[in-house]
Design a protein around this motif. Structure first.
Motif, PDB file in Angstrom:
ATOM      1  N   ILE A   1       0.794  -1.245   0.000  1.00 45.82           N
ATOM      2  CA  ILE A   1       0.000   0.000   0.000  1.00 45.82           C
ATOM      3  C   ILE A   1       0.818   1.281   0.000  1.00 45.82           C
ATOM      4  N   LYS A   2       2.133   1.188   0.081  1.00 49.92           N
ATOM      5  CA  LYS A   2       2.956   2.390   0.264  1.00 49.92           C
ATOM      6  C   LYS A   2       2.704   3.472  -0.776  1.00 49.92           C
ATOM      7  N   ASP A   3       2.348   3.129  -1.995  1.00 45.82           N
ATOM      8  CA  ASP A   3       2.124   4.126  -3.038  1.00 45.82           C
ATOM      9  C   ASP A   3       0.672   4.595  -3.122  1.00 45.82           C
ATOM     10  N   ASN A   4      -0.220   3.962  -2.365  1.00 43.17           N
ATOM     11  CA  ASN A   4      -1.647   4.265  -2.468  1.00 43.17           C
ATOM     12  C   ASN A   4      -2.222   4.969  -1.245  1.00 43.17           C
ATOM     13  N   THR A   5      -1.370   5.350  -0.329  1.00 42.05           N
ATOM     14  CA  THR A   5      -1.847   5.954   0.914  1.00 42.05           C
ATOM     15  C   THR A   5      -0.962   7.138   1.293  1.00 42.05           C
ATOM     16  N   LYS A   6      -1.474   7.984   2.162  1.00 41.22           N
ATOM     17  CA  LYS A   6      -0.713   9.157   2.619  1.00 41.22           C
ATOM     18  C   LYS A   6       0.582   8.732   3.292  1.00 41.22           C
ATOM     19  N   SER A   7       0.469   7.796   4.244  1.00 43.24           N
ATOM     20  CA  SER A   7       1.657   7.276   4.921  1.00 43.24           C
ATOM     21  C   SER A   7       1.325   5.950   5.602  1.00 43.24           C
ATOM     22  N   VAL A   8       2.370   5.185   5.853  1.00 48.35           N
ATOM     23  CA  VAL A   8       2.256   3.933   6.586  1.00 48.35           C
ATOM     24  C   VAL A   8       3.176   4.051   7.782  1.00 48.35           C
ATOM     25  N   THR A   9       2.624   3.894   8.986  1.00 51.89           N
ATOM     26  CA  THR A   9       3.416   3.972  10.209  1.00 51.89           C
ATOM     27  C   THR A   9       3.280   2.662  10.983  1.00 51.89           C
ATOM     28  N   ARG A  10       4.168   2.469  11.938  1.00 53.70           N
ATOM     29  CA  ARG A  10       4.190   1.250  12.759  1.00 53.70           C
ATOM     30  C   ARG A  10       4.221   1.681  14.209  1.00 53.70           C
ATOM     31  N   ILE A  11       3.585   0.925  15.095  1.00 57.37           N
ATOM     32  CA  ILE A  11       3.636   1.259  16.515  1.00 57.37           C
ATOM     33  C   ILE A  11       5.092   1.189  16.981  1.00 57.37           C
ATOM     34  N   ALA A  12       5.407   2.022  17.974  1.00 60.02           N
ATOM     35  CA  ALA A  12       6.777   2.059  18.505  1.00 60.02           C
ATOM     36  C   ALA A  12       7.077   0.774  19.260  1.00 60.02           C
ATOM     37  N   ARG A  13       8.347   0.427  19.265  1.00 58.34           N
ATOM     38  CA  ARG A  13       8.813  -0.729  20.020  1.00 58.34           C
ATOM     39  C   ARG A  13       9.786  -0.222  21.060  1.00 58.34           C
ATOM     40  N   GLY A  14       9.851  -0.899  22.150  1.00 61.04           N
ATOM     41  CA  GLY A  14      10.799  -0.483  23.167  1.00 61.04           C
ATOM     42  C   GLY A  14      10.612  -1.236  24.462  1.00 61.04           C
ATOM     43  N   ILE A  15      11.098  -0.644  25.520  1.00 53.52           N
ATOM     44  CA  ILE A  15      11.081  -1.278  26.830  1.00 53.52           C
ATOM     45  C   ILE A  15       9.734  -1.014  27.494  1.00 53.52           C
ATOM     46  N   PRO A  16       9.060  -2.066  27.957  1.00 53.74           N
ATOM     47  CA  PRO A  16       7.765  -1.862  28.617  1.00 53.74           C
ATOM     48  C   PRO A  16       7.945  -1.249  30.009  1.00 53.74           C
ATOM     49  N   LEU A  17       6.884  -0.621  30.482  1.00 57.00           N
ATOM     50  CA  LEU A  17       6.888  -0.072  31.834  1.00 57.00           C
ATOM     51  C   LEU A  17       7.168  -1.204  32.811  1.00 57.00           C
ATOM     52  N   GLY A  18       8.121  -1.009  33.688  1.00 54.29           N
ATOM     53  CA  GLY A  18       8.505  -2.053  34.627  1.00 54.29           C
ATOM     54  C   GLY A  18       9.621  -2.945  34.104  1.00 54.29           C
ATOM     55  N   GLY A  19      10.031  -2.699  32.835  1.00 55.11           N
ATOM     56  CA  GLY A  19      11.103  -3.488  32.242  1.00 55.11           C
ATOM     57  C   GLY A  19      12.446  -3.148  32.879  1.00 55.11           C
ATOM     58  N   VAL A  20      13.284  -4.131  33.020  1.00 52.26           N
ATOM     59  CA  VAL A  20      14.613  -3.972  33.611  1.00 52.26           C
ATOM     60  C   VAL A  20      15.634  -4.191  32.494  1.00 52.26           C
ATOM     61  N   LEU A  21      16.549  -3.237  32.315  1.00 59.12           N
ATOM     62  CA  LEU A  21      17.501  -3.295  31.207  1.00 59.12           C
ATOM     63  C   LEU A  21      18.273  -4.613  31.166  1.00 59.12           C
TER      64      LEU A  21
END
Length: 190
Positions: free
Chosen positions: A150-170
């Motif tokens: 769909i990249k050429d047929n829509t305004k933009s394509v985004t993805r939810i952010a990824r990262g450390i969850p709340l309470g996550g320990v490095l």
């Protein structure tokens, strides 16, 4: 009895043992049996699947498609109806599209098996697609497939952010998640 247990096992998360327990509880308790019949009748009478987004309708009203205050140019794509419910419970102000699964070649779930074609029918150059698919191998495959289509047929394509969850320990976070969290960092409000 075996037929009923097999039907109960078709529900995700219910194995043989749980199905047998449910069967025997329903069989031996008239009040549980009556409550289950009442609940199934309520579901049949009041709930249906939205033909546009594949979320549920309660008394013929979809809380996404029939809500005129929602942003029609922002569609959040999720894998399952339970994910759609989570989006509904959040502050998200756009629409939703439920795929009813993820591409999984091991389970013979091809793009044609999902509600991807219906998503394509909803997009145009004004619409942003937010891919909020699971951060699993299958979710990534599905997100990449959709984005490429769909990249050429829509305004933009985004993805939810990824990262450390709340309470996550490095110390317990894998390298890829840590790298994503650093890359997707946000400024703190002053």
């Amino acid at each position: 009895m075996d037929e009923i247990i097999e039907i109960l096992k078709e529900f995700e998360g219910i194995g043989s043992k749980a199905a047998k327990k449910i069967f025997f509880q329903i069989m031996t308790s008239n009040s549980k049996k009556d409550k289950l019949i009442e609940v199934i009748n309520k579901i049949s009478d009041n709930y249906s699947v939205c033909q546009i987004c594949n979320f549920y309708k309660y008394k013929k009203v979809c809380q996404f498609c029939d809500d005129s205050s929602r942003d029609r140019n922002l569609i959040c794509v999720v894998s399952y109806i339970t994910d759609g419910q989570r989006i509904l419970e959040s502050n998200f102000k756009g629409l939703v599209h439920i795929l009813n699964g993820e591409i999984n070649l091991n389970k013979n779930l091809q793009p044609e098996s999902l509600k991807i074609k219906e998503l394509f029918a909803r997009i145009n150059k004004e619409v942003e697609i937010l891919l909020a698919l699971n951060l699993t191998f299958e979710g990534e495959v599905t997100a990449n497939y959709i984005a490429n289509q769909i990249k050429d047929n829509t305004k933009s394509v985004t993805r939810i952010a990824r990262g450390i969850p709340l309470g996550g320990v490095l110390d317990y976070i894998d390298t890829e998640t840590l790298e994503d969290a650093i890359k997707n960092r946000k400024a703190l409000k002053k």
